[in-house]
Enzyme design. Structure first.
Site, PDB file in Angstrom:
ATOM      1  CB  CYS A 274      39.126  47.206  49.082  1.00  0.00           C
ATOM      2  SG  CYS A 274      37.564  46.122  48.353  1.00  0.00           S
TER       3      CYS A 274
HETATM    4  N1  NAD Z   1      36.331  41.531  47.926  1.00  0.00           N
HETATM    5  C1  NAD Z   1      35.704  42.496  48.673  1.00  0.00           C
HETATM    6  O1  NAD Z   1      36.113  42.585  49.848  1.00  0.00           O
HETATM    7  C2  NAD Z   1      35.270  43.912  47.981  1.00  0.00           C
HETATM    8  C3  NAD Z   1      34.702  44.591  49.065  1.00  0.00           C
HETATM    9  C4  NAD Z   1      34.062  45.829  48.444  1.00  0.00           C
HETATM   10  C5  NAD Z   1      34.064  45.952  47.158  1.00  0.00           C
HETATM   11  N2  NAD Z   1      34.819  45.270  46.129  1.00  0.00           N
HETATM   12  C6  NAD Z   1      34.722  45.474  44.681  1.00  0.00           C
HETATM   13  O2  NAD Z   1      33.684  44.674  44.088  1.00  0.00           O
HETATM   14  C7  NAD Z   1      34.209  44.364  42.778  1.00  0.00           C
HETATM   15  C8  NAD Z   1      34.393  42.648  42.595  1.00  0.00           C
HETATM   16  O3  NAD Z   1      35.407  42.449  43.638  1.00  0.00           O
HETATM   17  P1  NAD Z   1      35.205  40.812  43.911  1.00  0.00           P
HETATM   18  O4  NAD Z   1      36.103  40.671  45.334  1.00  0.00           O
HETATM   19  O5  NAD Z   1      33.919  40.128  44.359  1.00  0.00           O
HETATM   20  O6  NAD Z   1      36.181  40.235  42.851  1.00  0.00           O
HETATM   21  P2  NAD Z   1      36.360  38.602  42.566  1.00  0.00           P
HETATM   22  O7  NAD Z   1      37.323  38.456  41.429  1.00  0.00           O
HETATM   23  O8  NAD Z   1      36.113  37.806  43.798  1.00  0.00           O
HETATM   24  O9  NAD Z   1      35.111  38.343  41.606  1.00  0.00           O
HETATM   25  C9  NAD Z   1      34.754  38.909  40.547  1.00  0.00           C
HETATM   26  C10 NAD Z   1      34.142  37.877  39.199  1.00  0.00           C
HETATM   27  O10 NAD Z   1      33.815  38.229  38.264  1.00  0.00           O
HETATM   28  C11 NAD Z   1      33.798  37.466  37.254  1.00  0.00           C
HETATM   29  N3  NAD Z   1      34.224  37.997  35.858  1.00  0.00           N
HETATM   30  C12 NAD Z   1      35.359  38.862  35.424  1.00  0.00           C
HETATM   31  N4  NAD Z   1      34.922  39.474  34.405  1.00  0.00           N
HETATM   32  C13 NAD Z   1      33.701  39.144  33.880  1.00  0.00           C
HETATM   33  C14 NAD Z   1      32.767  39.510  32.749  1.00  0.00           C
HETATM   34  N5  NAD Z   1      33.288  40.074  32.018  1.00  0.00           N
HETATM   35  N6  NAD Z   1      31.862  38.632  32.960  1.00  0.00           N
HETATM   36  C15 NAD Z   1      31.372  37.786  33.760  1.00  0.00           C
HETATM   37  N7  NAD Z   1      32.108  37.552  34.786  1.00  0.00           N
HETATM   38  C16 NAD Z   1      33.199  38.252  34.782  1.00  0.00           C
HETATM   39  C17 NAD Z   1      35.340  36.654  37.818  1.00  0.00           C
HETATM   40  O11 NAD Z   1      35.346  35.487  37.000  1.00  0.00           O
HETATM   41  C18 NAD Z   1      34.933  36.513  39.222  1.00  0.00           C
HETATM   42  O12 NAD Z   1      34.313  35.430  39.598  1.00  0.00           O
HETATM   43  C19 NAD Z   1      35.813  45.003  42.607  1.00  0.00           C
HETATM   44  O13 NAD Z   1      35.464  46.199  42.088  1.00  0.00           O
HETATM   45  C20 NAD Z   1      36.154  45.235  44.198  1.00  0.00           C
HETATM   46  O14 NAD Z   1      36.961  46.431  44.347  1.00  0.00           O
HETATM   47  C21 NAD Z   1      35.394  44.019  46.684  1.00  0.00           C
END
Ligand code: NAD
Length: 434
Positions: A274
């Site tokens: 992030c």
């Molecule tokens: N990790 C954090 O602390 C956090 C906090 C707030 C916001 N975010 C935001 O949330 C979003 C997700 O982050 P995250 O950390 O959960 O990511 P992550 O990589 O942990 O998880 C994302 C998942 O999406 C899957 N994926 C990718 N493309 C796909 C598709 N087309 N169809 C189905 N599944 C698909 C991946 O395989 C993965 O399992 C991002 O935009 C991030 O910036 C993350």
């Protein structure tokens, strides 16, 4: 009854079927919360290993207790699949896929586009589509909405559309998904109302805002605020070193002010999915409107220079015992980007490791949360502290202040660089603090 009223009723009676696209750090905790509230939840992920783990009731996210996941899976309220055609059976489609940066620091919306393509193929009247992935203001109405409307259905009338930023803080036991207020901005009042009602079933408080753009901007303000303040305190740390002032003592005293001050701490650089990334989504979009975000760029420069500063600290530490970096054995304590998480995305420890290896150091590491490091450049395995100390090294570096480390023991090592003030209170010629 309008489609919105029908869905509101299905949410009230817990009959709404919820689909979560992307089962990572954000999507899985949310899926489990909805399932715990009694909803029928289907997770959609392209990563089959995650689907298999979930269907077996096995958690791969430290914040999701295995027992909670297993309970909702075995009760038949949560399952995971890669079959995107099943999105058509959902009342709600919630998109939680990654939003990284390209090498050029431009937003990479390819995951969002793929997920929305899958949802658009089977979009039906009355569905609510929510984007949760962090992104620049305008993504929902400029990118997502046209893709969903291409089939002829209209947002806000035939289907509902909202943006709700995810604010989860992995590893934070005090504020979990349930306790963090949820900001919701819909395309039109009905979309906001229904999305707010949905989140109201699983989080303690919902904050409706007037549009998807406002909701998108809220998240970027929050994370830019952090990035800029960390940049400021990192600069103060660099400045304090030149002036021979202990920056940690300064922050500890400053934070006793009961108003108008909030402590941020220096460190080896920004990490995670992030803070190092999201501000660049904002500056990219602002640039399209002819606006240069100077604070973001400056904070990016200062924060981006911190791994080099750690390299300098290691060099100074080794110099104090008449050794060069080249050929020295250097052991890093911590590879994860922050305390007590297994996430090493954008971790500054990786930058420090790379810089040291490029200078000819032989680098090893200990991280109970990251047993194996394979970042595309290097493949290393974590060595436990006993073995590392028995094998010997010329200098240790605390890159992540995991609670599992024995700091009394680390503080007694012959030479150690502490980038996190983990050895607070300890001092001596062997300790070199950032
Ligand atoms: N990790 C954090 O602390 C956090 C906090 C707030 C916001 N975010 C935001 O949330 C979003 C997700 O982050 P995250 O950390 O959960 O990511 P992550 O990589 O942990 O998880 C994302 C998942 O999406 C899957 N994926 C990718 N493309 C796909 C598709 N087309 N169809 C189905 N599944 C698909 C991946 O395989 C993965 O399992 C991002 O935009 C991030 O910036 C993350």
């Amino acid at each position: 009854m309008t489609p919105a009223a029908q869905l509101l009723e299905r949410i009230r009676t817990t009959e709404a079927r919820i689909g979560i696209i992307g089962l990572g750090y954000v999507g899985l905790p949310l899926a489990v919360e909805f399932a715990k509230a009694g909803f029928d939840v289907t997770g959609f992920d392209v990563d089959e290993s995650k689907n298999t783990a979930i269907n077996a009731g096995t958690s791969y996210i430290p914040d999701v207790p295995a027992a909670e996941l297993s309970e909702v899976v075995h009760a038949g309220r949560l399952r995971a699949t890669s079959d995107m055609s099943k999105l058509g059976d959902m009342d709600v489609v919630d998109i939680c896929v990654p939003t990284p940066l390209r090498k050029t620091k431009d937003p990479d919306l390819s995951y969002v586009v793929k997920a929305v393509e899958a949802a658009a193929k089977v979009l039906k009247r009355g569905q609510l589509v929510i984007l949760e992935s962090t992104t620049y203001p305008g993504t929902t109405d400029e990118v997502v909405q046209p893709m969903l409307e291409a089939g002829g259905l209209k947002a806000g009338e035939d289907f509902l559309l909202a943006f709700s930023p995810e604010r989860v803080d992995p590893g934070n036991a005090q504020y979990t998904t349930k306790q963090i207020p949820k900001v919701v901005g819909g395309h039109g009042a009905a979309s906001t109302e229904v999305a707010a009602a949905l989140y109201g079933r699983v989080v303690s408080s919902v904050v409706p805002v007037s549009s998807t753009r406002v909701a998108e901007m809220v998240k970027l303000l929050e994370n830019t605020f952090r990035a800029v303040n960390i940049g400021l305190v990192n600069e103060i740390a660099l400045m304090s070193r030149k002036m021979d002032i202990d920056v940690w003592e300064v922050i500890d005293a400053a934070k006793t002010k009961p108003f108008g001050f909030m402590p941020f701490y220096p460190g080896p650089g920004l990490g995670g999915h992030c803070i190092p990334i999201d501000p660049f989504y904002l500056s990219w979009k602002a640039r399209q409107s002819g606006f240069e975000c100077r604070f973001i760029e400056l904070a990016g420069q200062v924060n981006g220079s911190m791994p080099e500063h750690v390299l300098q600290l290691v060099s100074d530490a080794l110099n104090s015992v008449k050794k060069p970096i080249n050929g020295s054995r250097i052991h890093l304590f911590g590879i994860a980007y922050k305390r007590d998480v297994n996430d090493m995305r954008e971790s500054p420890a990786l930058d420090v490791l790379e810089l040291l290896i490029r200078r000819g150091a032989v680098v090893t590491y200990t991280d109970p949360w990251v047993p194996k490091l394979a970042d595309g450049h290097h493949t290393l395995r974590s060595i436990d502290t006993d073995t590392a100390i028995a094998d010997g090294f010329d200098c240790a570096v605390i890159t992540t202040d995991h609670t599992a480390f024995d700091y009394a023991r680390l503080g007694a090592l012959p030479l150690i660089v502490d980038t996190r003030n983990a050895l607070k209170g300890a001092s001596g010629p062997n300790i070199h603090r950032l």
